[in-house]
Every structure is written in structure tokens, then in C-alpha cells.
Design a protein around this motif. Structure first.
Motif, PDB file in Angstrom:
ATOM      1  N   ILE A 154       0.868  -1.189   0.000  1.00  0.00           N
ATOM      2  CA  ILE A 154       0.000   0.000   0.000  1.00  0.00           C
ATOM      3  C   ILE A 154       0.896   1.228   0.000  1.00  0.00           C
ATOM      4  CG2 ILE A 154      -1.846   1.253   1.159  1.00  0.00           C
ATOM      5  CD1 ILE A 154      -2.738  -1.339   2.436  1.00  0.00           C
ATOM      6  N   ARG A 155       0.719   2.062  -0.993  1.00  0.00           N
ATOM      7  CA  ARG A 155       1.682   3.148  -1.218  1.00  0.00           C
ATOM      8  C   ARG A 155       1.217   4.512  -0.703  1.00  0.00           C
ATOM      9  NH1 ARG A 155       1.662   5.276  -7.442  1.00  0.00           N
ATOM     10  NH2 ARG A 155      -0.551   5.738  -7.647  1.00  0.00           N
ATOM     11  N   ASN A 156       0.067   4.596  -0.028  1.00  0.00           N
ATOM     12  CA  ASN A 156      -0.418   5.939   0.335  1.00  0.00           C
ATOM     13  C   ASN A 156       0.607   6.706   1.151  1.00  0.00           C
ATOM     14  OD1 ASN A 156      -2.918   4.859   2.805  1.00  0.00           O
ATOM     15  ND2 ASN A 156      -0.727   4.983   3.048  1.00  0.00           N
ATOM     16  N   ARG A 157       0.677   8.006   0.903  1.00  0.00           N
ATOM     17  CA  ARG A 157       1.682   8.878   1.516  1.00  0.00           C
ATOM     18  C   ARG A 157       1.003   9.837   2.480  1.00  0.00           C
ATOM     19  NH1 ARG A 157       6.788  10.625  -0.391  1.00  0.00           N
ATOM     20  NH2 ARG A 157       6.358   9.628  -2.402  1.00  0.00           N
ATOM     21  N   MET A 158       1.543   9.942   3.687  1.00  0.00           N
ATOM     22  CA  MET A 158       0.982  10.861   4.666  1.00  0.00           C
ATOM     23  C   MET A 158       1.311  12.296   4.299  1.00  0.00           C
ATOM     24  SD  MET A 158       1.594  11.145   8.760  1.00  0.00           S
ATOM     25  CE  MET A 158       0.943  12.602   9.595  1.00  0.00           C
ATOM     26  N   ARG A 159       0.317  13.171   4.462  1.00  0.00           N
ATOM     27  CA  ARG A 159       0.477  14.600   4.209  1.00  0.00           C
ATOM     28  C   ARG A 159       0.859  15.314   5.505  1.00  0.00           C
ATOM     29  NH1 ARG A 159      -3.092  18.512   5.255  1.00  0.00           N
ATOM     30  NH2 ARG A 159      -4.692  16.936   5.681  1.00  0.00           N
ATOM     31  N   ALA A 160       1.884  16.161   5.431  1.00  0.00           N
ATOM     32  CA  ALA A 160       2.298  16.937   6.601  1.00  0.00           C
ATOM     33  C   ALA A 160       1.314  18.077   6.846  1.00  0.00           C
ATOM     34  CB  ALA A 160       3.700  17.499   6.406  1.00  0.00           C
ATOM     35  N   ALA A 161       0.982  18.311   8.127  1.00  0.00           N
ATOM     36  CA  ALA A 161       0.069  19.395   8.490  1.00  0.00           C
ATOM     37  C   ALA A 161       0.350  19.806   9.923  1.00  0.00           C
ATOM     38  CB  ALA A 161      -1.390  18.966   8.351  1.00  0.00           C
ATOM     39  N   ARG A 162       0.144  21.074  10.217  1.00  0.00           N
ATOM     40  CA  ARG A 162       0.415  21.560  11.574  1.00  0.00           C
ATOM     41  C   ARG A 162      -0.407  20.824  12.612  1.00  0.00           C
ATOM     42  NH1 ARG A 162      -0.467  27.739  13.839  1.00  0.00           N
ATOM     43  NH2 ARG A 162      -2.631  27.281  13.307  1.00  0.00           N
ATOM     44  N   ASP A 163      -1.655  20.501  12.276  1.00  0.00           N
ATOM     45  CA  ASP A 163      -2.530  19.836  13.239  1.00  0.00           C
ATOM     46  C   ASP A 163      -2.464  18.316  13.145  1.00  0.00           C
ATOM     47  OD1 ASP A 163      -3.836  19.387  10.861  1.00  0.00           O
ATOM     48  OD2 ASP A 163      -5.745  20.283  11.479  1.00  0.00           O
ATOM     49  N   GLY A 164      -1.583  17.783  12.312  1.00  0.00           N
ATOM     50  CA  GLY A 164      -1.446  16.335  12.195  1.00  0.00           C
ATOM     51  C   GLY A 164      -2.600  15.656  11.492  1.00  0.00           C
ATOM     52  N   SER A 165      -3.427  16.423  10.778  1.00  0.00           N
ATOM     53  CA  SER A 165      -4.647  15.862  10.184  1.00  0.00           C
ATOM     54  C   SER A 165      -4.370  14.877   9.055  1.00  0.00           C
ATOM     55  CB  SER A 165      -5.550  16.987   9.674  1.00  0.00           C
ATOM     56  OG  SER A 165      -4.850  17.815   8.749  1.00  0.00           O
ATOM     57  N   GLY A 166      -3.142  14.837   8.549  1.00  0.00           N
ATOM     58  CA  GLY A 166      -2.830  13.854   7.523  1.00  0.00           C
ATOM     59  C   GLY A 166      -2.652  12.451   8.054  1.00  0.00           C
ATOM     60  N   TYR A 167      -2.529  12.316   9.369  1.00  0.00           N
ATOM     61  CA  TYR A 167      -2.240  11.015   9.973  1.00  0.00           C
ATOM     62  C   TYR A 167      -3.438  10.070   9.892  1.00  0.00           C
ATOM     63  CZ  TYR A 167      -0.601   7.692  13.566  1.00  0.00           C
ATOM     64  OH  TYR A 167      -0.209   6.580  14.244  1.00  0.00           O
ATOM     65  N   GLY A 168      -4.609  10.549  10.264  1.00  0.00           N
ATOM     66  CA  GLY A 168      -5.794   9.709  10.305  1.00  0.00           C
ATOM     67  C   GLY A 168      -6.100   8.999   9.004  1.00  0.00           C
ATOM     68  N   PRO A 169      -6.168   9.732   7.871  1.00  0.00           N
ATOM     69  CA  PRO A 169      -6.464   9.060   6.605  1.00  0.00           C
ATOM     70  C   PRO A 169      -5.394   8.054   6.189  1.00  0.00           C
ATOM     71  CG  PRO A 169      -6.855  11.425   6.430  1.00  0.00           C
ATOM     72  CD  PRO A 169      -6.159  11.200   7.732  1.00  0.00           C
ATOM     73  N   ALA A 170      -4.128   8.370   6.469  1.00  0.00           N
ATOM     74  CA  ALA A 170      -3.048   7.491   6.024  1.00  0.00           C
ATOM     75  C   ALA A 170      -2.890   6.266   6.902  1.00  0.00           C
ATOM     76  CB  ALA A 170      -1.729   8.270   5.969  1.00  0.00           C
ATOM     77  N   VAL A 171      -3.125   6.406   8.212  1.00  0.00           N
ATOM     78  CA  VAL A 171      -2.784   5.345   9.154  1.00  0.00           C
ATOM     79  C   VAL A 171      -3.696   4.131   9.043  1.00  0.00           C
ATOM     80  CG1 VAL A 171      -4.217   6.010  11.142  1.00  0.00           C
ATOM     81  CG2 VAL A 171      -1.927   5.028  11.508  1.00  0.00           C
ATOM     82  N   GLN A 172      -4.820   4.276   8.352  1.00  0.00           N
ATOM     83  CA  GLN A 172      -5.703   3.119   8.192  1.00  0.00           C
ATOM     84  C   GLN A 172      -5.011   1.972   7.469  1.00  0.00           C
ATOM     85  OE1 GLN A 172      -8.736   2.857   9.677  1.00  0.00           O
ATOM     86  NE2 GLN A 172      -8.021   4.767  10.604  1.00  0.00           N
ATOM     87  N   ALA A 173      -4.074   2.309   6.583  1.00  0.00           N
ATOM     88  CA  ALA A 173      -3.321   1.263   5.887  1.00  0.00           C
ATOM     89  C   ALA A 173      -2.537   0.416   6.883  1.00  0.00           C
ATOM     90  CB  ALA A 173      -2.372   1.894   4.858  1.00  0.00           C
ATOM     91  N   ARG A 174      -1.994   1.047   7.906  1.00  0.00           N
ATOM     92  CA  ARG A 174      -1.262   0.323   8.934  1.00  0.00           C
ATOM     93  C   ARG A 174      -2.203  -0.389   9.891  1.00  0.00           C
ATOM     94  NH1 ARG A 174       1.273   4.028  13.107  1.00  0.00           N
ATOM     95  NH2 ARG A 174      -0.498   3.385  14.381  1.00  0.00           N
ATOM     96  N   SER A 175      -3.295   0.265  10.254  1.00  0.00           N
ATOM     97  CA  SER A 175      -4.178  -0.267  11.283  1.00  0.00           C
ATOM     98  C   SER A 175      -4.851  -1.559  10.862  1.00  0.00           C
ATOM     99  CB  SER A 175      -5.243   0.768  11.655  1.00  0.00           C
ATOM    100  OG  SER A 175      -4.648   1.932  12.196  1.00  0.00           O
ATOM    101  N   ILE A 176      -5.391  -1.591   9.641  1.00  0.00           N
ATOM    102  CA  ILE A 176      -6.169  -2.774   9.243  1.00  0.00           C
ATOM    103  C   ILE A 176      -5.777  -3.314   7.871  1.00  0.00           C
ATOM    104  CG2 ILE A 176      -8.134  -2.158  10.681  1.00  0.00           C
ATOM    105  CD1 ILE A 176      -9.584  -1.192   8.165  1.00  0.00           C
ATOM    106  N   GLY A 177      -4.686  -2.777   7.292  1.00  0.00           N
ATOM    107  CA  GLY A 177      -4.280  -3.256   5.971  1.00  0.00           C
ATOM    108  C   GLY A 177      -4.026  -4.749   5.935  1.00  0.00           C
ATOM    109  N   ALA A 178      -3.344  -5.284   6.952  1.00  0.00           N
ATOM    110  CA  ALA A 178      -3.035  -6.707   6.970  1.00  0.00           C
ATOM    111  C   ALA A 178      -4.307  -7.542   7.088  1.00  0.00           C
ATOM    112  CB  ALA A 178      -2.080  -7.029   8.119  1.00  0.00           C
ATOM    113  N   ARG A 179      -5.259  -7.049   7.852  1.00  0.00           N
ATOM    114  CA  ARG A 179      -6.518  -7.780   8.019  1.00  0.00           C
ATOM    115  C   ARG A 179      -7.262  -7.877   6.687  1.00  0.00           C
ATOM    116  NH1 ARG A 179      -9.869  -5.758  13.023  1.00  0.00           N
ATOM    117  NH2 ARG A 179     -10.620  -4.124  11.626  1.00  0.00           N
ATOM    118  N   VAL A 180      -7.284  -6.766   5.937  1.00  0.00           N
ATOM    119  CA  VAL A 180      -7.963  -6.774   4.638  1.00  0.00           C
ATOM    120  C   VAL A 180      -7.213  -7.664   3.655  1.00  0.00           C
ATOM    121  CG1 VAL A 180      -8.699  -5.346   2.693  1.00  0.00           C
ATOM    122  CG2 VAL A 180      -8.925  -4.474   5.027  1.00  0.00           C
TER     123      VAL A 180
END
Length: 473
Positions: A154-180
Motif C-alpha cells: 500500500i503506497r499511500n503517503r501521509m500529508r504533513a500538516a500543523r494539526d497532524g490531520s494527515g495522519y488519520g487518513p493514512a494510518v488506516q493502511a497500517r491499522s487494518i491493511g493486513a486484516r484486509v
């Protein structure tokens, strides 16, 4: 219409003006705390000692009890009125080694880290063709035939942001990627690191799993290695990789939240809770995540402890256990206080590194919102603006949300936080003592004025009822 106008006027008359909420004496103390904190180092020596004496402290590892003993001794020697341990039990995982390499059409080694709770591969590793997906959604939409027997990348790239808002959309690949991937017959999972650094460091982190799902070996590779892999796949030739993970699940372990209290002089049963988490990943030394938070809330508590007077409400400093692998310390604390949330004035956790705070947000009752405005007025000299009314209090206070706990977020500048997060590069040299001091000043002012507030922040049924009413509008 006239009824609603009269009702609004009545409500306004029952809520004091922002300027009149706190006494002159309480405001003078808040300003003294602010200036004292700015003159210090924000607790830099605390995080320096933690990262030097203890270092990385994965929950359930041999460093875990050493960290708990370090924390209990530190808080006791500081002279808090009470210091105690609160048990938290959780599953544990330990890495021995991991490696990932491309074997065809060219051969090269990649910088990698196994993801938390990855199972081991067979001895010597496993090898297969790589299939690439843009993100988790693309993997979820894929036909099983595209995935079966292959290494999923899974190649999605996290976007840098002052409030860290890029983390949530990107981290799903880590959280449940293996399960899928497992549900579609995949061989293993490989993800682009969930981080913003272009340096050749891999970012680890935990996965969500359950007993009914086949677990796949899962690794993250550094951003530069992911870039190279993408280019190689784009050339159109079949790409094959080899992955080896040696890791093991260990029997359940009981660690402890470490809690220190400044006992309130008028309402000792009411609590202002400041939190940070004591554990870290097993890479780097956990300086930013979350040694900095430990330093910040401890320094804020120390400054208040050194005052000649005690706050009206009790202030507790909570070092949470096992945050990184599933908020287990936060869960234990929420369960222990299940019948007492009406006495929890507010919870606020520092767990986003050491960048300067730029905003205060709060989840409090309507009646308490003017208090937040009054607190922000005392934080304004620190460059902190008034934010919205959405706040979790921080990761370890999330399990308290169903109980209606009032929460405050002191939002930090995290533009570069994910350059270091969960990597070997999370080390003490990334912390600026002046920025740490600004954080400590903000938490000290917040804790003091929350403890002195003439208005309850609404934790428990009050806040739950108000939120239900808003949702129904």
C-alpha cells in the motif's frame, strides 16, 4: 420568538462575564505560573533523564517495570501529596528482527520495521510477487484474485500538516491493511511508512487485530525505499520481494499507570487530570512520543506544587501505561473512574511532541464555555488562540468519552512531528527547551484555572445530555 429571546437573556444573566469569572488572586497566580514556567526549561531534564536512564520502553518489555519504578520515584521525590500505581493488563509483543528486500527484477535491501503484533514469517522468510494499491480503499475494492498469494504493497503517503490531520487518513493502511489483505488471501503486507520524513527511517506502529482474522506478517518501509519500489513497479515488469519477520506474542502482562496528586483544599474529590503516556515504541528513545509529554505535565504539576497555597480542586498527573499498543492504561483509568466522572472536572493529555501550542479547544458544557474563553485570555500571551468545541483530551482520555468526561486539547504545532514519530530518530536532540517551556506554562495555567473555576465543566450526565440535545437539533 419572544419566549426564546427571554430564555437567552436569562441564560446570559446566569453566566458571569469572561472578565469576572476568576478572582484577581487566582489570575495573579496563573500569571506567576506562566512566567515561572517560561523562565525554566519545561522539564527538559526530566525527559533527558527518562530517555537516558530508561530509553525505549515498549509496554511489557524488560524496560517497562524500570520505567514505572523511575516514574514512581520521581514523583515521590518531588513531594506530591499522594503517589500510587494503578494496574493495567494487556497483550504483549516483541520483535527480534525484520528484513525486506526486492529480489526481482533488481535486488536491493529496504529499510524496514515490523508493525506491532505482526506474526513471524517462516524461518528464512517468505517470497512473492508484489501487487501495489494506492490506498486501503483500493485494496478493499480489489478482487481476491488480484491479492491471493501476493505481497500487498500500500503506497499511500501521509500529508504533513500543523494539526497532524494527515495522519488519520493514512494510518488506516497500517491499522487494518493486513486484516484486509488476509481476507483476500494475501501472503504479507508491506506499507509505505506512515510518516512525513524523506529520510531513510521506517515508522512502526500497532495494528488492530482480532482472534477471528488470519494474521499476516506486516512491515513498513522507509519513504525513499517506497519511492524506489513505486518507480520499479511503474516500469511494468513483475516485481518480487522477500520479507522475514521474527516476532513473538508473549503472555498477558500487568503494568501500571503512575498517578500523583496535589490534593485540593476545598473540593479534594474533584479532579483536574493532566496526562501523558510513559511507554514508547522499542525504537528511538521515545523522546517526543511521549517523553516530552511526561516532562510537560510533570513540570506544570511541580510549579503548582511549589505554590504556598493548594488549588481548590485536586490536580492529578497521570503517566499512562501501554498507550502505543492499544490505550490499555487509558482504558484501565476510565474503568476505575466509571462511577466517578461527575467528579472529573476535565482531562487533558500532552501526547504530540514538543512543538509550541497554538490553540485551545474544549469539550465542556455550554455553561462552562465562558470559563474556557477566560482561560484562553491568560494563554494569549503564549501565542495560544481560542479554538473550537471539539476535543478528546488526548489519546489516553478517549476511553473516558463514553462517560461524558469534559476534555481540553492544547493543540501543538506538529508539522514536523511525524518526521520522527515511531522511528529510530525519535531522540532527545529533537526537543527545544524553549518550546517545551511554553507547553509547561500553558498546562500550568490550564490546570490552575480549571481547579479554581467557579463553574463545573459538566463531566458525566450533564455533558452527555447536552451533546445529545445538540445532535438532535
Amino acid at each position: 420568538m419572544r419566549f426564546w429571546i427571554l430564555l437567552c437573556l436569562s441564560a446570559l444573566l446566569t453566566v458571569p462575564a469572561v472578565a469576572d469569572i476568576f478572582s484577581a488572586d487566582d489570575l495573579a497566580v496563573a500569571r506567576e505560573l506562566r512566567e515561572q514556567a517560561l523562565a525554566g526549561d519545561g522539564g527538559y531534564e526530566i525527559v533527558a533523564d527518562l530517555t537516558t536512564r530508561i530509553g525505549p520502553r515498549l509496554a511489557g518489555s524488560e524496560a517497562d517495570p524500570r520505567a514505572v519504578a523511575w516514574a514512581e520515584r520521581l514523583l515521590t521525590e518531588m513531594g506530591f501529596d499522594r503517589v500510587w500505581l494503578e494496574p493495567a493488563t494487556f497483550p504483549t509483543w516483541h520483535r527480534n528482527l525484520e528484513r525486506a528486500q526486492i529480489t526481482e527484477p533488481v535486488a536491493f535491501d529496504m529499510v524496514t520495521l515490523a508493525l506491532g503484533f505482526s506474526p513471524a514469517t517462516p524461518a528464512g522468510g517468505l517470497e512473492g510477487e508484489v501487487v501495489m494499491f494506492d490506498d486501503l480503499a483500493a485494496l478493499e475494492a480489489a478482487e481476491p484474485a488480484e491479492v491471493k498469494g501476493r505481497i500487498v504493497f500500500i503506497r499511500n503517503r501521509m500529508r504533513a500538516a500543523r494539526d497532524g490531520s494527515g495522519y488519520g487518513p493514512a494510518v488506516q493502511a497500517r491499522s487494518i491493511g493486513a486484516r484486509v489483505a488476509a481476507s483476500k488471501g494475501g501472503l504479507a503486507l508491506m506499507i509505505r511508512s506512515i510518516g512525513t520524513s524523506s529520510n531513510r527511517f521506517a515508522h512502526t506502529g500497532t495494528q488492530r487485530f482480532d482472534a477471528d482474522t488470519r494474521a499476516l506478517p506486516a512491515v513498513a518501509i522507509s519513504n525513499p525505499d517506497a519511492d524506489r519500489l513505486e518507480r520499479l513497479i511503474a516500469m511494468g515488469e513483475p516485481v518480487r520481494a522477500e520479507i522475514e519477520v521474527d516476532a513473538e506474542f508473549i503472555e498477558a502482562y500487568t503494568s501500571h499507570n503512575v498517578i500523583a496528586e496535589i490534593t485540593g483544599s476545598k473540593y479534594p474529590e474533584q479532579i483536574v487530570a493532566l496526562g501523558a503516556h510513559l511507554d514508547s515504541w522499542d525504537v528511538g528513545t521515545g523522546a517526543l512520543d511521549d517523553g516530552a509529554g511526561i516532562a510537560i505535565v510533570t513540570e506544570a504539576g511541580r510549579l503548582i506544587l511549589d505554590l504556598e497555597q493548594r488549588p481548590d480542586r485536586s490536580i492529578q498527573i497521570i503517566y499512562f501505561a501501554a498507550e502505543e499498543i492499544g490505550l490499555w492504561g487509558g482504558r484501565a483509568w476510565a474503568e476505575a473512574n466509571a462511577d466517578n466522572f461527575h467528579n472529573i472536572q476535565v482531562g487533558a493529555e500532552s501526547d504530540f511532541g514538543a512543538g509550541p501550542i497554538y490553540e485551545i479547544a474544549a469539550r465542556v458544557s455550554d455553561q462552562a464555555w465562558p470559563v474556557i474563553k477566560a482561560i484562553q485570555a491568560e494563554l494569549a500571551p503564549l501565542g495560544i488562540e481560542l479554538g473550537d468545541r471539539r476535543a478528546s483530551g488526548g489519546p489516553d482520555f478517549i476511553p473516558a468519552a463514553p462517560y461524558g468526561m469534559a476534555a481540553i486539547d492544547l493543540r501543538q504545532d506538529g508539522l514536523h512531528y511525524f518526521d520522527y514519530h515511531h522511528t529510530e530518530n525519535d531522540t532527545l536532540d529533537k526537543i527545544n527547551p524553549e518550546e517545551l517551556a511554553q507547553n509547561a506554562a500553558a498546562y500550568a495555567v490550564l490546570a490552575w484555572l480549571s481547579a479554581q473555576s467557579p463553574i463545573d465543566f459538566g463531566s458525566g450526565e450533564t455533558l452527555l445530555d447536552e451533546e445529545a440535545a445538540r445532535a438532535a437539533e
